[in-house]
Structure formats: C-alpha cells, structure tokens
Design a protein around this motif. Structure first.
Motif, mmCIF file in Angstrom:
data_model
loop_
_atom_site.group_PDB
_atom_site.id
_atom_site.type_symbol
_atom_site.label_atom_id
_atom_site.label_comp_id
_atom_site.label_asym_id
_atom_site.label_seq_id
_atom_site.Cartn_x
_atom_site.Cartn_y
_atom_site.Cartn_z
ATOM 1 N N MET A 1 -21.526 -9.795 7.488
ATOM 2 C CA MET A 1 -22.310 -11.211 8.716
ATOM 3 C C MET A 1 -21.148 -11.448 9.678
ATOM 4 O O MET A 1 -20.514 -12.366 8.926
ATOM 5 N N THR A 2 -21.264 -12.030 10.646
ATOM 6 C CA THR A 2 -20.701 -12.800 11.717
ATOM 7 C C THR A 2 -20.327 -14.437 11.583
ATOM 8 O O THR A 2 -22.014 -14.552 11.099
ATOM 9 N N GLU A 3 -20.567 -14.643 11.810
ATOM 10 C CA GLU A 3 -20.377 -16.707 11.884
ATOM 11 C C GLU A 3 -21.853 -16.481 12.878
ATOM 12 O O GLU A 3 -22.167 -16.586 13.723
ATOM 13 N N GLN A 4 -22.045 -17.567 12.033
ATOM 14 C CA GLN A 4 -23.739 -18.280 12.012
ATOM 15 C C GLN A 4 -23.626 -19.282 13.540
ATOM 16 O O GLN A 4 -22.349 -20.104 13.956
ATOM 17 N N GLN A 69 -26.802 -10.638 10.845
ATOM 18 C CA GLN A 69 -26.500 -10.645 9.431
ATOM 19 C C GLN A 69 -26.798 -9.453 9.575
ATOM 20 O O GLN A 69 -28.845 -8.527 9.700
ATOM 21 N N PHE A 70 -26.155 -8.582 7.651
ATOM 22 C CA PHE A 70 -27.143 -7.359 7.444
ATOM 23 C C PHE A 70 -27.442 -8.187 6.125
ATOM 24 O O PHE A 70 -26.983 -8.517 5.361
ATOM 25 N N VAL A 71 -28.691 -7.192 5.196
ATOM 26 C CA VAL A 71 -28.857 -7.230 4.578
ATOM 27 C C VAL A 71 -29.185 -6.118 3.226
ATOM 28 O O VAL A 71 -29.255 -4.918 3.725
ATOM 29 N N GLU A 72 -28.305 -6.002 2.719
ATOM 30 C CA GLU A 72 -27.957 -4.253 2.059
ATOM 31 C C GLU A 72 -29.446 -4.305 1.184
ATOM 32 O O GLU A 72 -29.352 -5.151 0.393
ATOM 33 N N ILE A 73 -29.178 -3.104 0.998
ATOM 34 C CA ILE A 73 -30.359 -2.469 -0.031
ATOM 35 C C ILE A 73 -30.401 -1.221 -0.312
ATOM 36 O O ILE A 73 -29.302 -0.842 0.006
ATOM 37 N N PRO A 74 -30.700 -1.595 -1.777
ATOM 38 C CA PRO A 74 -30.018 -0.015 -2.030
ATOM 39 C C PRO A 74 -30.061 0.953 -1.567
ATOM 40 O O PRO A 74 -31.459 1.168 -0.501
ATOM 41 N N GLN A 75 -29.798 2.896 -1.420
ATOM 42 C CA GLN A 75 -30.706 3.728 -0.537
ATOM 43 C C GLN A 75 -31.843 4.270 -0.748
ATOM 44 O O GLN A 75 -32.597 4.935 -0.285
ATOM 45 N N ARG A 85 -35.378 -9.028 -1.765
ATOM 46 C CA ARG A 85 -34.235 -9.146 -1.091
ATOM 47 C C ARG A 85 -34.639 -9.952 0.030
ATOM 48 O O ARG A 85 -33.468 -10.977 1.330
ATOM 49 N N MET A 86 -35.637 -9.793 1.235
ATOM 50 C CA MET A 86 -35.587 -9.973 2.187
ATOM 51 C C MET A 86 -36.066 -11.596 1.988
ATOM 52 O O MET A 86 -35.996 -12.941 2.886
#
Length: 226
Positions: A1-4, A69-75, A85-86
């Motif tokens: 994630m980049t700076e907020q 913002q990236f929310v990582e989820i399983p494949q 997660r959300m």
C-alpha cells in the motif's frame, strides 16, 4: 500500500479494477474528491478477474496521483474469507474517517444489493456515479474524452483469443459480437486503462502472450501485460 492521504469531510474511496468503468467513475467524481483507490489482488500478485500484475496497478495509481490499498486474497477465495478481509478494511476506513466508497457498477442490481448489504454493517455510504447510464452512450463517452485501454480478458464463449490484447476502440467494438454489452458489464471482457484525462502521463505497457484458462464453468483468454 502507498502512503495514505488525510481524509477530508467528504472523504471517498473508489473501488478500483483498473478498467474502463473504474477510470470513468474517477473521471466523473474528480481526483480531488477521491482519497484512495481500493483493489483486491490474489496472493500470486495478479488480479483474479483481470489477470493484471500488482505493479501495473501501482503505476496507474502513481500516474493518477492517488494512494492505492491492495487487499490480498487467496487464489481460490471462498466468500467468507473475502468478506472477512474486506470487513477489516472497512473497519480501518471508519477509523480513518472515510465517509463514502464509490463503485463503478452500471446496472447489475444483484451486485449493488450485495455491496449495500455489506456496507449496512458500517457507517460508510456507498455511491454509484455511473449507475443506470446507457452503456452504448457510456462507452462512447469513455472513448470520446480520450481514455485508452487494452482488453486484457475475454470470455472464450463469445470471443476468440485474438481479441485479448487489442486496444479497446471503435474497431474492437465493431468486431465484437452484437450480443455483448458494449461495456462488458456482464463479464464479457475486462480492460486495463493506461491513458486518459485523469492521468499525469501514460502508463507504459506492452502485451505479452495470450493464455486460456478455465474459470468456473467457462473458459477465458488472458493477455499478459508487462
């Protein structure tokens, strides 16, 4: 994630796919209105629907001048895990003073109802800047203001693999099956936007190989962008 960035009184996050409708929603809202982009990414570093690499989304955000913002989820993500997660992200946004989250959906009532049901558990309001726009007019407006995009995924039951990797333009639309929605709102195709009026400069990309994968009960052709 980049700076907020610090939230404003009407702080809005935009649900970001990197594609045509998300880009046009940002154009409709204005980059000054949007605090941050939000996107899900599979743990393999690619969008599960678009197959686009995480680093290309980061380059989009850099050219747009917005944090992402990236929310990582399983494949292979089950719905319960996705919602968990959300929900964590929404709780974070509430603590930061985010007031609204915008979605680029055009007419799918079931999708909108699902999003509204999840937001009902928060103090965040959902907004839909493109809702119920005529999709023929929507795609023409997208192209007319100067957006440029590459078609990264096509439904193999509707398109042959040669359509993956083409630029989304009037020629693509003329060659596409008449039965499709011109904005691909039913999942017929997906895009990656790399230039347009909201970008400081074009996102440099080149098309790679096209691969075909089974997704659910269907088959989709993916063009690798680098």
């Amino acid at each position: 994630m980049t700076e907020q960035s610090a939230p404003t009184e009407s702080a809005t996050v935009l649900s970001w796919s990197g594609g045509k409708d998300a880009a046009h929603a940002l154009y409709a809202l204005g980059t000054d209105e949007v605090t941050e982009l939000l996107t899900t990414i599979s743990e393999n570093g690619r969008s599960s629907m678009h197959g686009v690499r995480r680093e290309l989304y980061a380059k989009q955000a850099e050219s747009l001048g917005l944090p992402i913002q990236f929310v990582e989820i399983p494949q292979e993500c089950v719905n319960e895990e996705y919602e968990s997660r959300m929900a964590s992200v929404m709780a974070e946004y509430e603590s930061r003073g985010i007031k609204r989250i915008a979605f680029a959906d055009l007419f799918l009532e079931d999708v909108r109802n699902y999003r509204e049901s999840r937001l009902a558990e928060t103090n965040i309001e959902g907004i839909w800047p493109l809702w119920n726009r005529d999709t023929d007019e929507q795609i023409r407006a997208f192209l007319d203001v100067g957006f440029r995009a590459t078609v990264v995924t096509v439904d193999g039951s509707l398109f042959d693999s040669s359509f993956a990797g083409r630029e989304l333009d009037s020629t693509f639309l003329a060659d596409a099956p008449e039965s499709i929605d011109p904005c691909g709102e039913n999942g017929e195709f997906h895009t990656f936007v790399w230039d347009g009026p909201i970008f400081d400069s074009p996102v440099s990309t080149e098309t790679g190989e096209v691969v075909t994968r089974e997704v659910g009960d269907g088959e989709f052709h993916y063009c690798d962008l680098r």
